[in-house]
Design an enzyme around this catalytic site. Structure first.
Site, mmCIF file in Angstrom:
data_model
loop_
_atom_site.group_PDB
_atom_site.id
_atom_site.type_symbol
_atom_site.label_atom_id
_atom_site.label_comp_id
_atom_site.label_asym_id
_atom_site.label_seq_id
_atom_site.Cartn_x
_atom_site.Cartn_y
_atom_site.Cartn_z
ATOM 1 N N GLU A 1 0.866 -1.162 0.000
ATOM 2 C CA GLU A 1 0.000 0.000 0.000
ATOM 3 C C GLU A 1 0.911 1.223 0.000
ATOM 4 O O GLU A 1 1.808 1.318 0.848
ATOM 5 C CB GLU A 1 -0.883 -0.001 1.264
ATOM 6 C CG GLU A 1 -1.932 1.069 1.207
ATOM 7 C CD GLU A 1 -2.808 1.120 2.458
ATOM 8 O OE1 GLU A 1 -2.703 0.231 3.318
ATOM 9 O OE2 GLU A 1 -3.588 2.095 2.552
ATOM 10 N N ARG B 1 4.651 -12.847 9.972
ATOM 11 C CA ARG B 1 5.353 -11.626 9.610
ATOM 12 C C ARG B 1 6.682 -11.562 10.351
ATOM 13 O O ARG B 1 6.864 -12.205 11.380
ATOM 14 C CB ARG B 1 4.493 -10.390 9.879
ATOM 15 C CG ARG B 1 4.137 -10.167 11.338
ATOM 16 C CD ARG B 1 3.082 -9.045 11.489
ATOM 17 N NE ARG B 1 3.575 -7.756 11.095
ATOM 18 C CZ ARG B 1 3.044 -7.005 10.126
ATOM 19 N NH1 ARG B 1 2.004 -7.438 9.447
ATOM 20 N NH2 ARG B 1 3.543 -5.836 9.844
ATOM 21 N N LYS C 1 4.445 0.651 9.527
ATOM 22 C CA LYS C 1 4.533 1.931 8.816
ATOM 23 C C LYS C 1 3.931 3.065 9.629
ATOM 24 O O LYS C 1 4.410 4.195 9.574
ATOM 25 C CB LYS C 1 3.822 1.818 7.467
ATOM 26 C CG LYS C 1 4.679 1.158 6.408
ATOM 27 C CD LYS C 1 4.008 1.186 5.056
ATOM 28 C CE LYS C 1 2.928 0.142 4.967
ATOM 29 N NZ LYS C 1 2.387 -0.034 3.617
#
Ligand code: ATP
Ligand code: MG
Length: 559
Positions: free
Chosen positions: A37, A263, A273
């Protein structure tokens, strides 16, 4: 513990699935995608996902797409798109051909939303976001049906068209799937598929004021691209049922399969982020590419080679259980590459002057120095030697403690590749601080060996004072002072106040002027260093990438 080998010994569970799909004839080769994204810079966690997606495509003769998941125009920016593309290329991966975007498919995804309305599988809900949340139920309680759930197909089609036409403000209505408000999987309780967002999109501009949610866009984009294996992190496990539901209820051109993996989490840093954006916006770091940041651009500015990051990704592998990886493993992988590839140079961080009293005034000679003992192809270079030199201040002790073997009054040491010198006296300033060392040299030890075979206990690095170039050197330590930042309260309170130490007046061998951006060298005995992007001719700035050894790092961090 740090594994000795970086090569995966056997297939991980995802590669096993891909291999089985090929063996069974379900696919000829895998199509994967990396779907960032564009709302921030890529970090080392993304590198794991990139290495996995591009790695599988390459190993099995398939293809990996780069597709921007650009469905939220409020947080997305063109600058992030550019930075992400640059970082993926720098890591060494190529998506061959066009960059793809979920926004390329907005018209198709809209048509599929209309399809779901026609089949009675979606409806326009007039409830507010709060009402939708309140009626969704919990893990132990079922949700409640929306009062708008049984609208007619005609009314839904009309309202959805008017949502698209811009007749309603943000949040006034949403399109929801009509699945099951009592499902034990909360994700299936009539999930939102489209929301009204009056915002200019970086690519589609003002063409749209309704945008598909992640769930509505992601699997459908995968299907359009013929993605065979849609790899995502474990937090999307619950979304898989919705992913499959949408694929089953839509006339999509292919049937991708979602597979989740753990992850990457790393000690002493944060891979989110949202948090990284705050660090930038609140001025805790110099920017997204600050050498302390776990971003790809930060690691690049710090001097980490892409090969080291790729090796690290291979070393941690993929699994289905979350775990926290030691930051030291990343450093281990990077050191292994730099030890092989980095040219050795001389630099003195905290210089003290040495004057060799029996060396002729004004004489300069050059000594040949091996550029990299690990790589004979790297050759040798000439380094100037003269009567006045810089050595490291802490390589001298006026009153040496027991195990201190370096320079001291009356003691002989080797200057690397040059001569043996003996300290014959010290010069002090008014405050009693040693400001200069007086030494003698033995001309018979040229090149660093004595004909009589005597061997000083220490070998020091040095730089000729009349040739040295001054530089600023930035020394880095972990961004956070705890291995688990935020575990006991405010994350920002755990920021390491000593994560950056700036050293002015370092003295470097003149060839270091020619080290280019992106090149990392070893300053002998001190670590790996790379020019910073702030470096200018006449005002050099170097970052310390890493110390030479992990243990040394601990000792240095305290000092
Ligand atoms: P963040 O949580 O940092 O905001 P994100 O998941 O929202 O990251 P995306 O741009 O959506 O960021 O991620 C792109 C891809 O990278 C996704 O497939 C995502 O699962 C993967 N990814 C993100 N963070 C990690 C991580 N720490 N480890 C492995 N893969 C990751
Ligand atoms: Mg995301």
């Amino acid at each position: 513990m740090i594994p000795e080998t970086t090569a995966p010994e056997r297939l991980d569970f995802i590669r096993e699935i891909v291999a089985a799909d090929i063996a069974a004839g379900r696919i000829r080769a895998p199509i994967t995608r990396f779907p960032p994204e564009p709302n921030g810079y890529l970090h080392i966690g993304h590198a794991k996902s990139i290495a996995l997606n591009f790695g599988i495509a390459a190993e099995f003769g398939g293809h990996c797409n780069l597709r921007f998941d650009d469905t939220n125009p409020v947080k997305e920016e063109r600058a992030y798109i550019d930075a992400i593309e640059r970082d993926i290329r720098w890591l060494g991966y190529d998506w061959g051909g066009a960059t793809l975007h979920a926004s390329d498919y907005f018209e198709q995804i809209y048509d599929w939303a209309v399809h779901l309305i026609r089949t009675g599988d979606a409806f326009v809900d007039d409830q507010s976001a709060d009402q939708i949340r309140e009626t969704r139920g919990t893990l132990t309680e079922p949700g409640r049906n929306s009062p708008y759930r049984d609208r007619s197909v005609e009314e839904n089609l009309d309202l959805f068209a008017r949502m698209r036409a811009g007749e309603f403000p943000n949040g006034a209505r949403v399109l929801r799937a009509r699945i099951d408000m009592t499902s034990p999987n909360v994700t299936l309780r009539d999930p939102v598929l489209y929301r009204i967002v009056h915002a200019t999109h970086p690519r589609t501009g003002d063409a749209w004021c309704i945008y598909p949610t992640y769930d509505m866009a992601h699997g459908q984009s995968d299907a359009i691209e013929g993605v065979s294996h849609s790899l995502c992190t474990l937090e999307f496990e619950n979304n898989r049922a919705l992913y499959d539901w949408l694929i089953e209820h839509l006339p999509v051109p292919s049937r991708p399969r979602q597979i989740e993996f753990a992850r990457l989490s790393l000690t002493y840093t944060v891979l989110s982020k949202r948090v990284l954006l705050r660090l930038v916006n609140e001025g805790h770091v110099r920017g997204w590419d600050d050498p302390r940041m776990p971003t790809i651009s930060g690691l690049r500015r710090r001097g980490f080679p892409p090969e080291g990051i790729r090796d690290f990704a291979a070393m941690v592998g993929v699994a289905r259980t979350d775990s926290v990886i030691e930051y030291g493993q990343l450093e281990y992988a990077v050191r292994a590459v730099l030890n092989r590839t980095a040219q050795r140079r001389f630099g003195v961080l905290d210089p003290i002057k040495v004057v060799i009293e029996n060396y002729p005034e004004g004489q300069v000679e050059t000594v040949e120095v091996v550029n990299n003992p690990e790589d004979s192809a790297a050759g040798t270079r000439s380094v100037e030697f003269g009567r006045e030199l810089w050595i490291e201040r802490d390589d001298f002790a006026e009153d040496p403690p027991p195990k201190f073997f370096r320079l001291a009054p009356g003691r002989e040491v080797r200057l690397r590749n040059a001569y043996f010198i003996t300290c014959t006296g010290v010069v002090k300033d008014a405050a009693g601080r040693v400001v200069e060392l007086r030494c003698s040299f033995d001309p018979a030890t040229r090149g660093g060996d004595a004909p009589d075979g005597r061997r000083p206990k220490a070998t020091l690095h040095w730089v000729s004072a009349s040739h040295a170039v001054p530089a600023e050197v930035r020394l880095y330590d972990h961004l956070f002072s705890r291995p688990d930042p935020g575990a006991e309260g405010d994350l920002f309170a755990d920021l390491n106040p000593d994560s950056e130490r700036i050293v002015r007046g370092a003295m470097l061998e003149p060839s270091l002027v020619d080290v280019g951006l992106g090149e990392t060298v070893q300053f002998e005995r001190l670590g790996y260093f790379t020019p910073d992007t702030d470096s200018r001719p006449g005002a050099l700035v170097f970052n310390r990438t890493l110390t030479l050894k992990a243990t040394w790092a601990k000792v240095q961090a305290k000092g």
